[in-house]
Design an enzyme around this catalytic site. Sequence first.
Site, short mmCIF file in Angstrom:
data_model
loop_
_atom_site.label_atom_id
_atom_site.label_comp_id
_atom_site.label_asym_id
_atom_site.label_seq_id
_atom_site.Cartn_x
_atom_site.Cartn_y
_atom_site.Cartn_z
N ASP A 330 30.68 57.59 59.11
CA ASP A 330 30.85 58.83 58.37
C ASP A 330 30.77 60.01 59.32
O ASP A 330 30.82 59.85 60.54
CB ASP A 330 29.81 58.94 57.25
CG ASP A 330 30.38 59.64 56.02
OD1 ASP A 330 30.53 60.88 56.08
OD2 ASP A 330 30.69 58.96 55.02
N HIS A 385 28.06 65.37 54.95
CA HIS A 385 28.53 64.26 54.13
C HIS A 385 27.85 62.94 54.52
O HIS A 385 27.35 62.19 53.68
CB HIS A 385 30.04 64.15 54.32
CG HIS A 385 30.75 63.24 53.38
ND1 HIS A 385 31.20 61.99 53.77
CD2 HIS A 385 31.11 63.39 52.10
CE1 HIS A 385 31.82 61.41 52.75
NE2 HIS A 385 31.78 62.23 51.73
N SER A 567 32.94 59.10 47.28
CA SER A 567 32.12 59.05 48.49
C SER A 567 30.66 58.77 48.16
O SER A 567 29.94 58.18 48.97
CB SER A 567 32.20 60.38 49.25
OG SER A 567 33.43 60.53 49.90
#
Length: 772
Positions: A330, A385, A567
Site C-alpha cells: 500500500d 491510506h 480499500s
Amino acid sequence: MKFLFTTTVAAVLSIASASDRELSSYCPGAVRVESTVIPYADYVKFQLPQATEYCMQSVKITDVVDDEGSPTYSTVTYANGFNQTMCEGKGTWTVRPEFKASGGLTTEEKYLCDVASVVLPSAKKSYLALLADGVVPDESFKDRVQSIVSDLDVSKFAPVNGGFLSFLSLTSEEYDSLSNLADTFSAVQPVLDSLKVAPIVSSAPADSPIRISTDAGWDSSVFKTEIEAFVSANEATYCSSDGCAAALSEFSSFGSDIVITGLEDAAAFATAIVSDATMGPKVFQIEADLPIFMHNEEAAWITQSGNKTDHTPFWDHGITGTGITVGAADSGLDHQSCYFFDSNKAVTFSNDPQLNAGIWEDTGHRKVVQYVGYAGNDEGENGGHGTHVVGSILGDRVDDVHDGMAYNAKIAFYDIGVANAEYLNVPGNLATDMFPYAKRVNALLHSNSWGSASNSMTGDARQVDQYSWDNQDFLVLVAAGNSGGDGSSQFPGSLGAPATAKNCVSVGATSNGDEDNDLAYFSSRGPAYDNRIKPDVVAPGYFISSANSVTNPTDNHCSSVGMAGTSMATPVTAGIAALAQQYFENGWYPSGTKKGSDGFKPMGALLKAVLINGGQRLTTSMANYQGSSFPNFDQGHGIVELDATLNFADTFKEQGLYVRGDFANMPSFSSSSDAPVTEKFTSTGTSCVPDGQTKEFRATLVWHDYPSATSTSKSLVNDLDIKVTGSDGNVYFPNGGSGRDDTNNAESVVFTPTEGVEYTIEISADTVTQGP
C-alpha cells in the site's frame, strides 16, 4: 491507482432561457437581472446541501447503547440522501425552512431575489457557474478563460443535461469578467451563504462533529489556522467543557475538509463560520459529520458472527492472529503509530540489492516483521491510506475499538506509495518482486487495496494467478474497486484489475452495520470480463475507523481516522482470513476444540473457500441489482461471516463441518478421465434450528487455477465441477445454476437439507490441461 472512496456529484440541469426583466418590482435590493441567475426549476435539481429543496423520506436519530444500557454514540439514518432521482416515488420534497417563500412572494421569486441581492465582496467568494449551450470545458475553453482565472480547473465542471456546471472561487473582478462572457457562460451566480449549511446540521446531536469543505482554490492549512483561531476566541460560546479541536481530513469531493469536534452547538457554529467575512467565502459546504463510522471492532463482530449478541466468538476462543503474519502492499505505513510501534525495536533500513530499495526485517518486532521500501520508507502523509489499511488487518492499541481483525498478527509491508503522489509505484512483476518478500517471512495472506479501472486480465492480474498457482499455500486479496455507482445509478462490469484475477479473493464493500447492512453504492460490480462471479465476497467498508498516520510522527503516537471504500473492506477480510488460518494451524478442526496435533497449514484455496462458504446474502435491491440469483455479480457470495463455516464444540454443536484443504490430504486430477472424488453425509435435518430459521447445507469447491493468457476471453484453464445428489433423487448444482459451471474456479452449492436423506458430494474434472 489506489482505490479510495471519494463522494461524487451527479446533477441534472436543463439550460433554460431566462428573461432580462429587472427584479425590482418585488425585490428592491436586487443588483442583477434575472438572466444572470440560474432558473429556479433547474437549480433545485442540483442536489447538494446548498440546494433550496431536498428530499428525505425520514431522518432518524437513534441513540446506540452498550450492554449495560449506557449510550455510546448516536446515528442518523438517511433514507434517500440529497438526490432527486433517488427520491422519485420514495420520499417527499421538503422546502428548507430558511428558504420558504415569505412576504407575498412565491418560493421561486424569493430564490431569484435572494441570489440577485447578494452584494459581492472584492475578495474571493463561492460561485456557481453554468456554461452556455454548446460550450464544453476543453482546451479551447481553457484558453478562453485562463487569462481571467489562471487556476481554473476544467475537470471540476460536471456534465449536466445540455451543458456543464461547476462551483468556482472567484474575486469580484473575475466574476464580472466571466459574467460578461455571454457566449461562454449562461449564468455565474453567488452561492448563498445560508445554503452552504446542510439541513441535517440543525437536527444533529449537540455534540456532533461538523465537516467544513473548502474549495481546492484555497490553502486548507491556512484555512484550518483561521478556524482554530476563531474557535480559540469563541471557545466559551461554541465548545463543550472539554474544548474543541480541528483536524484535516482527506475525504472531500471538492478540495479539503476540516472536521471540528467538541462543539456544544454545531448549528450556531456553522452559521457563524459562513457569516464571517474572512472564512465564509472559503466555505463550500458544512455538513454534520455524524458518527456513521464503524470502528474496526464493529466490523469484527459483523464478519465473525453477524450477531452483535454473540459478538466475536473467534476472539473469545483466543483466536486473535497470534503466530500469523499477513502481507500488504500500500501507500506506506506509519510504523511509529502506537498500533504498530515497538519501543524495543526501531524500524531501520538497509539496502536490498535486488530491488535497490531499503528493507527492514526482524521477526522479533512486535508488529512490523518486514518493511520493503520499494517506493519509500514511510507513509509520509497525514491520514495515509496504507496505515489505515494495515490497522484494519492487525493494528493493536490494546483493547481499543479501532484494533484490527487479527490484532495479534504481524505485518510484512511492501511500500508502493510516494508521499502525496497521485498514483502508486507498483513493481512490474508482482510474482517475482512483491509476493516472494512476504512469503520469506512466512506471510501466506496478502492484502491489496489498490488497482486499475480495467476489467480485463491485465499483467498484474495474471501475476496474481501465476504466483497463486506456483504457491498453493498463498492467498491474495484485492479490492474490487469503487466504480460501482454514483449514488443514483449502478454500473455493472465496473470491477477493476487485479481483482479480475481468478485465484484471488476480490472484495466488495458493504455500508453501515447492525441490521441495516447493504451493499455500498460505490462498490464495484461484476461480472468479470469473462462472466465470472466477482466480487467473491463483500465486507464492511463504508466508513471504517482505523489507525491514522501523521506527516512527522513521534514515537508511539496514537490517533484514528475514518475512511471508506473497498480499500477498507479488503483488509477487514484479510484479517478475518488470518483468523481462519490460525484456526486450522492451531488444530481447532475437526473437533472444535484446540488440539495441536490436529493442526495443519491450510491451502490458500481452502481459506478462500471458507470465506465464500460462510457468505450471507444481502437481500436489498442494491445488493441484487443485476438479478435475483445468488451468488450474483453485485455481492458475489455475500457478506463474510466466519462462524457460518468454522465451528466450536462449545457453541456450535449442531453445525457439522468437513474440510479437505491441506497438502497432506488432497486428491488431485491429471485428466478428465480420472475418477470423481466423493464424500457422503446424512442430514440431521433442521430440528435443532430455532423456529423461523433455515438450516442450510453448503458445499464449496475452490482451486487455484493455472494462469491464462492476458488476451484470453475466458480465463478458466482447468475445469473442475461439484454437485450434490440426494438419496431422494434431488440434484443440486453450484452457484445457483441448473447445471455444471464451466466459468468459475469457485463453486458453491447451497440448499435446505431434508432430515434422513443421504447426500453425496461429487467433485470431478471436465478439463485438466495443466495438471495435476
